[in-house]
Design an enzyme around this catalytic site. Structure first.
Site, PDB file in Angstrom:
ATOM      1  CG  HIS A  50       1.217  20.594  14.958  1.00  0.00           C
ATOM      2  ND1 HIS A  50       0.021  20.727  15.640  1.00  0.00           N
ATOM      3  CD2 HIS A  50       1.918  19.655  15.650  1.00  0.00           C
ATOM      4  CE1 HIS A  50      -0.001  19.919  16.676  1.00  0.00           C
ATOM      5  NE2 HIS A  50       1.141  19.230  16.705  1.00  0.00           N
ATOM      6  CE  LYS A  66      -1.526  21.446  20.737  1.00  0.00           C
ATOM      7  NZ  LYS A  66      -0.570  20.493  20.236  1.00  0.00           N
ATOM      8  CG  HIS A  84      -4.548  17.453  21.287  1.00  0.00           C
ATOM      9  ND1 HIS A  84      -3.564  16.720  20.662  1.00  0.00           N
ATOM     10  CD2 HIS A  84      -5.563  16.573  21.526  1.00  0.00           C
ATOM     11  CE1 HIS A  84      -3.951  15.459  20.532  1.00  0.00           C
ATOM     12  NE2 HIS A  84      -5.158  15.346  21.056  1.00  0.00           N
ATOM     13  CG  HIS A 121      -3.382  17.442  15.371  1.00  0.00           C
ATOM     14  ND1 HIS A 121      -4.484  17.446  16.202  1.00  0.00           N
ATOM     15  CD2 HIS A 121      -2.302  17.543  16.192  1.00  0.00           C
ATOM     16  CE1 HIS A 121      -4.074  17.548  17.454  1.00  0.00           C
ATOM     17  NE2 HIS A 121      -2.768  17.613  17.480  1.00  0.00           N
ATOM     18  CG  ASP A 173       0.891  16.055  15.197  1.00  0.00           C
ATOM     19  OD1 ASP A 173       1.702  16.501  16.033  1.00  0.00           O
ATOM     20  OD2 ASP A 173      -0.032  15.272  15.497  1.00  0.00           O
TER      21      ASP A 173
HETATM   22  O1  DOR Z   1       0.315  11.386  17.908  1.00  0.00           O
HETATM   23  C1  DOR Z   1       0.681  12.350  18.574  1.00  0.00           C
HETATM   24  N1  DOR Z   1       1.950  12.459  18.989  1.00  0.00           N
HETATM   25  N2  DOR Z   1      -0.216  13.273  18.905  1.00  0.00           N
HETATM   26  C2  DOR Z   1       0.083  14.261  19.758  1.00  0.00           C
HETATM   27  O2  DOR Z   1      -0.787  15.057  20.032  1.00  0.00           O
HETATM   28  C3  DOR Z   1       1.419  14.329  20.390  1.00  0.00           C
HETATM   29  C4  DOR Z   1       2.426  13.668  19.578  1.00  0.00           C
HETATM   30  C5  DOR Z   1       3.738  13.425  20.283  1.00  0.00           C
HETATM   31  O3  DOR Z   1       4.246  14.349  20.937  1.00  0.00           O
HETATM   32  O4  DOR Z   1       4.296  12.330  20.154  1.00  0.00           O
HETATM   33 ZN    ZN Z   2       1.292  17.470  17.786  1.00  0.00          ZN
END
Ligand code: DOR
Ligand code: ZN
Length: 348
Positions: free
Chosen positions: A17, A103, A140, A178, A251
């Site tokens: 991720h 996604k 998500h 996540h 993430d």
């Molecule tokens: O904190 C996050 N940032 N969560 C997400 O789901 C997207 C990501 C982003 O693209 O900045």
């Molecule tokens: Zn993400």
């Protein structure tokens, strides 16, 4: 895996991720992921999002063009589902090998989700087709209802959306991305082998107090937001359990310092530069270094039906100072653990 008193060698890992962004920032952040990981699942929440096979193939080209010469890295592309996604486009994405997954961003759940799905009922046909062709769904998992407390949105999503979906489409492979709660860890553990989860380093290291320690800490803010301590402990238990249902997904979500330190700061933590060092600290603290290779290098490929990587990486037990800020090709970004010293050093 081999481990001596001060070295840990594991099969080359993957990151299931990542957010690599595009343009100049892509070139700035990509080497950090490519240096530690052989492959990465690349999130499609660009502007505009990656909704078609052609857009996925073009984005993959841009990533490969931005990869420094001599680096060995394979991006695994993901489609962004919208209310209007054509089921056949997802089947083509699987058939041509362009898409490794699709996604589900509930509309307005997080950064770059404005085009997301407003109701899973709207993509029922798409999900059925994905189940048929074997294209995994990456989720998500947060409801977006403003009446639901932000700290409850993941747990409510399980009850309202995810549990019924997994029940109705038992052949669909689902990655709950996540995860941040004990409820999510339990849901995944109790589901069939078609349901797995990624866990980020930040959700293993911090609880929600970190976002408010002595003042508001925008660099500790990501979505789903960090929860109470007992959730962090449950995630540590899941990640280090050895269960093949849990695997590494950072993430990593870079945002320029100015976009984080703002009246309305962006969600996202840039953890790519010291990702393995960060995870290794957790596994060591839990007395579970013997489970690290499974989490980082084996469980993900097994779930996605991909071969494990050839080659190894080695971490050395030595102090590793994390800088306050990183220059990502002209964009200053604050990394996770900024200003701290980690106990493991990545040797390559
Ligand atoms: O904190 C996050 N940032 N969560 C997400 O789901 C997207 C990501 C982003 O693209 O900045
Ligand atoms: Zn993400």
């Amino acid at each position: 895996m081999t481990s001596t008193a001060n070295r840990l060698t594991i099969r080359r890992p993957d990151d299931w991720h990542v957010h690599l962004r595009d343009g100049a920032v892509l070139a700035g952040v990509l080497p950090y992921t490519a240096r530690q990981f052989a492959r990465a699942i690349v999130m499609p929440n660009l502007s505009p999002p990656v909704t078609t096979v052609a857009a996925g193939a073009a984005y993959r080209e841009r990533i490969m063009a931005a990869l420094p010469a001599g680096m060995d890295f394979t991006p695994l592309m993901v489609a962004y589902l919208t209310d209007g996604t054509d089921p056949e486009e997802m089947a083509r994405g699987k058939e041509t090998g362009v898409f490794t997954g699709a996604k589900l961003y509930p509309a307005h759940a997080t950064t770059g989700s404005a085009h997301g799905v407003t109701d899973v009922a709207n993509i029922r046909k798409v999900l059925e087709r994905m189940e048929q062709v074997g294209l995994p769904l990456l989720v998500h998992g947060e409801v977006t209802d403003a009446h639901v407390d932000i700290f409850d949105r993941e747990a409510v999503f399980i009850d309202r959306v995810l549990a019924p979906l997994v029940r109705d489409l038992p052949g669909l492979r689902v990655v709950f991305e996540h995860i941040t709660t004990a409820e999510a860890a339990q849901f995944v553990a109790e589901s069939g082998p078609n349901v797995a989860a990624t866990i980020t380093p930040q959700h293993l290291h911090i609880n929600r107090n970190a976002i408010f320690a002595g003042g508001i800490r925008p660099h500790m803010y990501c979505l789903p937001i960090a929860k109470r301590e007992h959730h962090r402990l449950a995630l540590r238990k899941a990640a280090t359990s050895g269960s093949p249902k849990f695997f590494l997904g950072t993430d990593t979500a870079p945002h320029a310092v100015g976009a984080k330190e703002a009246a309305c700061g962006c969600a996202g933590i840039f953890n790519a530069p010291y990702a393995l060092e960060s995870y290794a600290a957790v596994f060591e603290e839990e007395g579970a270094l013997d489970k690290f290779e499974g989490f980082a290098s084996l469980h993900g490929p097994a779930f996605y039906g991909l071969p494990v990587n050839e080659g190894t990486v080695t971490l050395e037990k030595a102090p590793c100072a994390v800088p306050e800020v990183i220059d990502a090709n002209g964009t200053p970004i604050v990394p996770f653990h900024a200003g701290e010293e980690l106990g493991w050093r990545f040797l390559g």
